[in-house]
Write a protein that holds these residues in place. Sequence first.
Motif, PDB file in Angstrom:
ATOM      1  N   ARG A 107       9.359 -16.792 -24.810  1.00 24.27           N
ATOM      2  CA  ARG A 107       8.566 -15.685 -24.290  1.00 24.27           C
ATOM      3  C   ARG A 107       8.755 -14.407 -25.111  1.00 24.27           C
ATOM      4  NH1 ARG A 107      10.530 -15.939 -18.148  1.00 24.27           N
ATOM      5  NH2 ARG A 107      12.460 -16.328 -19.291  1.00 24.27           N
ATOM      6  N   TYR A 108       9.823 -14.355 -25.891  1.00 21.58           N
ATOM      7  CA  TYR A 108      10.094 -13.165 -26.698  1.00 21.58           C
ATOM      8  C   TYR A 108       9.364 -13.191 -28.047  1.00 21.58           C
ATOM      9  CZ  TYR A 108      13.621 -11.570 -23.408  1.00 21.58           C
ATOM     10  OH  TYR A 108      14.248 -11.103 -22.269  1.00 21.58           O
ATOM     11  N   LEU A 109       8.801 -14.337 -28.422  1.00 21.38           N
ATOM     12  CA  LEU A 109       8.136 -14.470 -29.716  1.00 21.38           C
ATOM     13  C   LEU A 109       6.773 -13.780 -29.691  1.00 21.38           C
ATOM     14  CD1 LEU A 109       8.901 -18.234 -30.440  1.00 21.38           C
ATOM     15  CD2 LEU A 109      10.287 -16.229 -31.000  1.00 21.38           C
ATOM     16  N   TYR A 171      11.984  -5.309 -21.657  1.00 19.84           N
ATOM     17  CA  TYR A 171      11.074  -4.678 -20.702  1.00 19.84           C
ATOM     18  C   TYR A 171       9.633  -5.171 -20.857  1.00 19.84           C
ATOM     19  CZ  TYR A 171       9.520  -1.522 -24.456  1.00 19.84           C
ATOM     20  OH  TYR A 171       9.002  -0.998 -25.612  1.00 19.84           O
ATOM     21  N   GLU A 172       9.349  -5.884 -21.950  1.00 16.88           N
ATOM     22  CA  GLU A 172       7.999  -6.407 -22.173  1.00 16.88           C
ATOM     23  C   GLU A 172       7.806  -7.810 -21.587  1.00 16.88           C
ATOM     24  OE1 GLU A 172       6.264  -4.932 -26.250  1.00 16.88           O
ATOM     25  OE2 GLU A 172       8.341  -5.586 -26.577  1.00 16.88           O
ATOM     26  N   VAL A 173       8.890  -8.439 -21.158  1.00 16.09           N
ATOM     27  CA  VAL A 173       8.824  -9.806 -20.641  1.00 16.09           C
ATOM     28  C   VAL A 173       8.939  -9.779 -19.124  1.00 16.09           C
ATOM     29  CG1 VAL A 173       9.887 -12.098 -20.675  1.00 16.09           C
ATOM     30  CG2 VAL A 173       9.818 -10.716 -22.772  1.00 16.09           C
ATOM     31  N   ARG A 174       7.962 -10.340 -18.452  1.00 15.41           N
ATOM     32  CA  ARG A 174       7.975 -10.384 -16.986  1.00 15.41           C
ATOM     33  C   ARG A 174       8.871 -11.509 -16.480  1.00 15.41           C
ATOM     34  NH1 ARG A 174       1.446  -9.795 -15.790  1.00 15.41           N
ATOM     35  NH2 ARG A 174       1.248  -7.598 -16.410  1.00 15.41           N
ATOM     36  N   SER A 175       9.491 -11.267 -15.370  1.00 16.43           N
ATOM     37  CA  SER A 175      10.345 -12.281 -14.758  1.00 16.43           C
ATOM     38  C   SER A 175       9.489 -13.370 -14.121  1.00 16.43           C
ATOM     39  CB  SER A 175      11.254 -11.649 -13.703  1.00 16.43           C
ATOM     40  OG  SER A 175      11.938 -12.643 -12.981  1.00 16.43           O
TER      41      SER A 175
END
Length: 327
Positions: A107-109, A171-175
């Motif tokens: 998800r961080y890519l 902070y850009e990745v939603r849980s």
Amino acid sequence: MAPRANWKGFLRLSLVTCPVALYPATSDTEKVSFNQINRKTGHRIKYLKVDAETGDEVTSEDIVKGYKVDTDTYIEVTKDELDEIALDSTHTIEIDEFVPKADIDNRYLIRPYYLVPDGKVGHDAYAVIRETIRSMDKVAIGRVVLTNREHIIALEPLESGLMGTLLRYPYEVRSETEYFDDIQDVKLTRDMLDLAKHIVEKKSGAFEPELFEDHYETALIDLINQKRSGMPIAAKAAPKTGGNVINLMDALKKSIANEKDAGPATKVAKEAVKGKKPKKRAEGQREMLLPISGKGGKDAAAKIAPKEATKKADKPVRAPARAKKAS
């Protein structure tokens, strides 16, 4: 035309430094794109920057950045103020740490880049950094400033070069919990799982992106070619449905039956593609478009393949659909 570098600077590992250039590894320029035009005149639509309240056009020198804090209330931020807080590390990718690639959540890519030596000097330092990362079987984490913003970049060896992938900040990745909390915990029978595994095994194969086909892009090219040639546009046939299957076990059994029917044909298609010699480069989708003679007899179609420009093409050549592994 050679691609332009998005960024040029230095790659640094402690005291080892080399000049490098960063190039985008992907491109959307080959996709069919549209302009908005006036139906009555055929002219392209042009947009003006206007004041939202007065409706008056605003010149570029009178446009500044503003951060919205309330309805119709903005904090003005000037270019000089933004330059004051610009980061110092704008021309250096500093490697901070090395981590296992498996530790990086997908998800961080964000997007991949190619990082190559810039110029004739520094190739030895570049090779030292590349082979150090390769020998440790890890990914180098560094920072790079693009468009005045700092990004995290993950570097890993790719053949004789380095591939850098921009990463998102936490902070850009939603849980996932806010989406998955309402998923019901159901019990599945062994028979259901066995049938599902059987379907997966029949569809299993190697990752071969050259067999992928963008069906919508191909349909767009067909449509444009037909309209250019003055051919009538056939009505789209109603999609076939497999009937309403309510029982999950029935759906799994029916899926296996469908795979048996489709297996041999797709296997032949896959073998046919494998028998062809690989192309030196991927051909752009736009090269499938038919040329149009414009004013002065010049070809108005963009990116027409030289050998294909004089030929009459009925439909763009479709790549075979990705094959399924035979049982």
